[in-house]
Design a protein around this motif. Structure first.
Motif, PDB file in Angstrom:
ATOM      1  N   UNK A  39      -2.415 106.013  -4.985  1.00  0.00           N
ATOM      2  CA  UNK A  39      -3.410 104.555  -4.967  1.00  0.00           C
ATOM      3  C   UNK A  39      -2.356 103.405  -4.750  1.00  0.00           C
ATOM      4  N   UNK A  40      -1.255 103.625  -5.234  1.00  0.00           N
ATOM      5  CA  UNK A  40      -0.265 102.407  -5.285  1.00  0.00           C
ATOM      6  C   UNK A  40       0.318 102.163  -3.813  1.00  0.00           C
ATOM      7  N   UNK A  41       0.416 103.497  -3.109  1.00  0.00           N
ATOM      8  CA  UNK A  41       1.031 103.434  -1.938  1.00  0.00           C
ATOM      9  C   UNK A  41       0.109 102.829  -0.862  1.00  0.00           C
ATOM     10  N   UNK A  42      -1.404 102.865  -1.108  1.00  0.00           N
ATOM     11  CA  UNK A  42      -2.361 102.296  -0.560  1.00  0.00           C
ATOM     12  C   UNK A  42      -2.327 100.825  -0.617  1.00  0.00           C
ATOM     13  N   UNK A  43      -2.064 100.607  -1.804  1.00  0.00           N
ATOM     14  CA  UNK A  43      -2.009  98.901  -2.288  1.00  0.00           C
ATOM     15  C   UNK A  43      -0.714  98.189  -1.428  1.00  0.00           C
ATOM     16  N   UNK A  44       0.235  98.971  -1.380  1.00  0.00           N
ATOM     17  CA  UNK A  44       1.568  98.515  -0.806  1.00  0.00           C
ATOM     18  C   UNK A  44       1.151  98.403   0.703  1.00  0.00           C
ATOM     19  N   UNK A  45       0.526  98.950   1.440  1.00  0.00           N
ATOM     20  CA  UNK A  45       0.127  99.082   2.880  1.00  0.00           C
ATOM     21  C   UNK A  45      -0.720  97.604   2.954  1.00  0.00           C
ATOM     22  N   UNK A  46      -1.552  97.567   1.958  1.00  0.00           N
ATOM     23  CA  UNK A  46      -2.327  96.232   2.061  1.00  0.00           C
ATOM     24  C   UNK A  46      -1.683  94.989   1.907  1.00  0.00           C
ATOM     25  N   UNK A  47      -0.753  94.987   0.760  1.00  0.00           N
ATOM     26  CA  UNK A  47       0.117  93.961   0.517  1.00  0.00           C
ATOM     27  C   UNK A  47       0.898  93.470   1.687  1.00  0.00           C
ATOM     28  N   UNK A  48       1.521  94.598   2.612  1.00  0.00           N
ATOM     29  CA  UNK A  48       2.363  94.252   3.742  1.00  0.00           C
ATOM     30  C   UNK A  48       1.788  93.635   4.778  1.00  0.00           C
ATOM     31  N   UNK A  49       0.222  94.050   5.141  1.00  0.00           N
ATOM     32  CA  UNK A  49      -0.529  93.469   6.024  1.00  0.00           C
ATOM     33  C   UNK A  49      -0.881  92.084   5.698  1.00  0.00           C
ATOM     34  N   UNK A  92     -13.064  82.306   7.006  1.00  0.00           N
ATOM     35  CA  UNK A  92     -12.981  83.320   8.153  1.00  0.00           C
ATOM     36  C   UNK A  92     -11.518  83.919   8.441  1.00  0.00           C
ATOM     37  N   UNK A  93     -10.258  83.141   8.063  1.00  0.00           N
ATOM     38  CA  UNK A  93      -9.191  83.709   8.315  1.00  0.00           C
ATOM     39  C   UNK A  93      -8.690  84.409   7.132  1.00  0.00           C
ATOM     40  N   UNK A  94      -9.224  84.406   6.066  1.00  0.00           N
ATOM     41  CA  UNK A  94      -9.179  85.255   4.841  1.00  0.00           C
ATOM     42  C   UNK A  94      -9.683  86.600   5.116  1.00  0.00           C
ATOM     43  N   UNK A  95     -10.886  86.580   5.636  1.00  0.00           N
ATOM     44  CA  UNK A  95     -11.599  87.565   5.994  1.00  0.00           C
ATOM     45  C   UNK A  95     -10.742  88.531   7.046  1.00  0.00           C
ATOM     46  N   UNK A  96     -10.352  87.913   8.093  1.00  0.00           N
ATOM     47  CA  UNK A  96      -9.622  88.464   9.312  1.00  0.00           C
ATOM     48  C   UNK A  96      -8.425  89.086   8.864  1.00  0.00           C
ATOM     49  N   UNK A  97      -7.633  88.669   7.991  1.00  0.00           N
ATOM     50  CA  UNK A  97      -6.637  89.098   7.382  1.00  0.00           C
ATOM     51  C   UNK A  97      -6.773  90.377   6.660  1.00  0.00           C
ATOM     52  N   UNK A  98      -7.956  90.358   5.821  1.00  0.00           N
ATOM     53  CA  UNK A  98      -8.390  91.402   4.781  1.00  0.00           C
ATOM     54  C   UNK A  98      -8.853  92.548   5.945  1.00  0.00           C
ATOM     55  N   UNK A  99      -9.511  92.070   6.953  1.00  0.00           N
ATOM     56  CA  UNK A  99     -10.021  93.165   7.758  1.00  0.00           C
ATOM     57  C   UNK A  99      -9.028  93.980   8.533  1.00  0.00           C
ATOM     58  N   UNK A 100      -7.823  93.214   8.859  1.00  0.00           N
ATOM     59  CA  UNK A 100      -6.704  93.851   9.490  1.00  0.00           C
ATOM     60  C   UNK A 100      -6.019  94.724   8.198  1.00  0.00           C
ATOM     61  N   UNK A 101      -6.022  94.547   7.069  1.00  0.00           N
ATOM     62  CA  UNK A 101      -5.581  95.266   5.903  1.00  0.00           C
ATOM     63  C   UNK A 101      -6.293  96.480   5.753  1.00  0.00           C
ATOM     64  N   UNK A 102      -7.568  96.426   5.790  1.00  0.00           N
ATOM     65  CA  UNK A 102      -8.571  97.672   5.561  1.00  0.00           C
ATOM     66  C   UNK A 102      -8.409  98.502   6.753  1.00  0.00           C
ATOM     67  N   UNK A 103      -8.328  98.050   8.036  1.00  0.00           N
ATOM     68  CA  UNK A 103      -8.158  98.959   9.114  1.00  0.00           C
ATOM     69  C   UNK A 103      -6.799  99.856   9.108  1.00  0.00           C
ATOM     70  N   UNK A 104      -5.512  99.087   8.478  1.00  0.00           N
ATOM     71  CA  UNK A 104      -4.407  99.696   8.434  1.00  0.00           C
ATOM     72  C   UNK A 104      -4.636 101.140   7.192  1.00  0.00           C
ATOM     73  N   UNK A 105      -5.357 100.691   6.176  1.00  0.00           N
ATOM     74  CA  UNK A 105      -5.664 101.986   5.330  1.00  0.00           C
ATOM     75  C   UNK A 105      -6.335 103.130   5.888  1.00  0.00           C
ATOM     76  N   UNK A 106      -7.121 102.658   6.725  1.00  0.00           N
ATOM     77  CA  UNK A 106      -7.857 103.972   7.555  1.00  0.00           C
ATOM     78  C   UNK A 106      -6.979 104.797   8.300  1.00  0.00           C
ATOM     79  N   UNK A 107      -5.862 104.160   8.736  1.00  0.00           N
ATOM     80  CA  UNK A 107      -4.714 104.944   9.527  1.00  0.00           C
ATOM     81  C   UNK A 107      -3.974 105.607   8.398  1.00  0.00           C
TER      82      UNK A 107
END
Ligand code: GLY
Ligand code: MN
Ligand code: MN
Length: 428
Positions: free
Chosen positions: A211-221, A188-203
């Motif tokens: 595409x690599x800039x999107x990857x970077x946003x996910x990595x940061x989160x 659940x913790x892994x899912x929660x972190x993943x969800x926060x990353x995904x929400x970041x990409x929506x913004x």
């Protein structure tokens, strides 16, 4: 390690589950993974051995776990061997587990330095009748390098040729496919972190971002929340939506395209696995939305259909039949094609050519016998898709679920998925 301390009960419960399955007077050995070299004097980041972690919580290289539930000396029923820290290691690599630390992490009282292993192991083998040794028995695995476990098997067989050797992997697969409550907390913790990353990409996503800039946003989160990529991220715009293992992530997202992101975080070695497909400009075209909703319908029905007692192959067949119906509605299949289809190669496979899902846990494609019906505690991904390279896009959606006696629980229930919700967040 970046994760917070884990209750050692998680690991002691797993050891108890394993030793209950072992033959009388047998011992079991699990080795850490090797630290693999780069081209020169560098090393790759070590992938902790999933089985060693599952049974001990230990991620450190060169560690060995020995379980011998029938050992005459009670102290020898569980022994953990770790590298002895020294000044040189401290200077070059820093922290290594002390004995008290290794005890605390694993819940194993008897912790020894690795240098003691040969003498102690010989005495245990002289008492044991058989030994369970570990190897990679994942059906689709393709392993060209010799692992530490495989080298250990060879050494054992040379040193103790008259012992009976048994396969540890089938026992571990049977246990690992059913997750305990403590394991589900980490998932659940892994899912929660993943969800926060995904929400970041929506913004973040809009026409012109790469595409690599999107990857970077996910990595940061992920990294700032103590996670890391659970697998090499797929961030694929436009026709690359249809490349199932797209890893380049080097294109620029354009207006009118869809962006497929199969990206998730792990936490404490437990992996999430998420896919979302979003419109680069914040609005789906009518056609894209129709295909999107077709995939969403299959996803929802497949989640509902993941019940205790179902066989993986029947679950997949139901999803394929449902996908056929959706493809008929989309005008992508004709009734005659469905009527005369080969049941082993249904018509939908032209557009949905991969599996519906897989066990998930310490490995992304986790171990577990797919011929065993779903049990309470089985964690699965559900990942239908429809890929239309001729139309320049494809859609895949992927959630993670737990099968329970009371029905499936969607661990990703809070990750936006409705087309309208995705559009409204992107346009806020
Ligand atoms: N991300 C790998 C998979 O979906 O199976
Ligand atoms: Mn995935
Ligand atoms: Mn998956």
């Amino acid at each position: 390690m970046r994760h917070k301390p884990i209750k050692s009960k998680l690991f002691s419960e797993n050891r108890k589950r394993l030793t209950a399955q072992m033959a009388p007077k047998a011992l079991a050995v699990v080795n850490a993974n090797d630290v693999l070299p780069t081209n020169a004097d560098g090393t790759l980041p070590m992938q902790p051995n999933a089985d060693l972690f599952f049974l001990s919580g230990i991620e450190q290289e060169e560690s060995i776990l020995v379980l011998f539930p029938d050992a005459a000396d009670e102290k020898q029923r569980e022994i953990l061997f770790v590298r002895e820290p020294n000044e040189h290691l401290q200077i070059w690599e820093g922290y290594k587990h002390s004995k008290p630390d290794a005890r605390k992490i694993s819940g194993i009282k008897n912790v020894q330095w690795l240098s003691e292993f040969p003498v102690i192991f010989r005495s245990l083998m002289c008492e044991a009748e058989s030994a369970y040794l570990n190897s990679n028995e994942y059906k689709r695995a393709h392993v060209e390098v010799e692992t530490r476990d495989v080298r250990f098997i060879k050494q054992c067989q040379a040193d103790f040729p008259l012992h009976t050797y048994r396969r540890l992997a089938p026992l571990l697969h049977e246990l690992r496919v059913v997750k305990t409550d403590l394991e589900i907390e980490l998932l659940k913790e892994a899912v929660d972190i993943t969800a926060k990353g995904f929400r970041r990409t929506l913004r973040f996503v809009k026409p012109g971002v790469a595409e690599y800039e999107v990857e970077a946003e996910l990595a940061r989160e992920f990294i700032k929340r103590r996670g890391k990529f659970a697998y090499t991220p797929i961030v694929a715009a436009g026709k690359n939506n249809c490349v199932l293992h797209y890893l380049q992530n080097d294109q620029v997202c354009k207006k009118g395209q869809l962006l497929l992101m199969d990206v998730a975080s792990s936490y404490a070695n437990y992996n999430a696995d998420l896919t979302r497909t979003i419109p680069v400009s914040g609005k789906f075209t009518r056609r894209q939305k129709k295909v999107y909703n077709a995939v969403l319908n299959v996803l929802r029905a497949s989640i509902a259909g993941a019940v205790v007692g179902k066989l993986h192959k029947d679950w997949q067949k139901e999803a394929q039949a449902h996908t056929n119906e959706e493809l008929l509605k989309l005008g992508l299949l004709k009734p005659a094609q469905v009527k005369k289809q080969d049941p082993d190669n249904p018509a939908c496979r032209k557009y949905f050519m991969h599996g519906l899902g897989h066990p998930l846990g310490l490995d992304v494609h986790d171990v577990g016998d797919l011929n065993v019906p779903f049990q309470p505690g089985t964690v699965l991904t559900v990942e239908p898709g429809i890929y239309l390279p001729d139309e320049g896009f494809g859609v895949r959606l992927e959630d993670d679920i737990v099968v329970t006696e009371d029905g499936p629980v969607n661990l990703m229930a809070k990750v936006p998925i409705e087309a309208d919700e995705i559009e409204s967040i992107m346009n806020r």
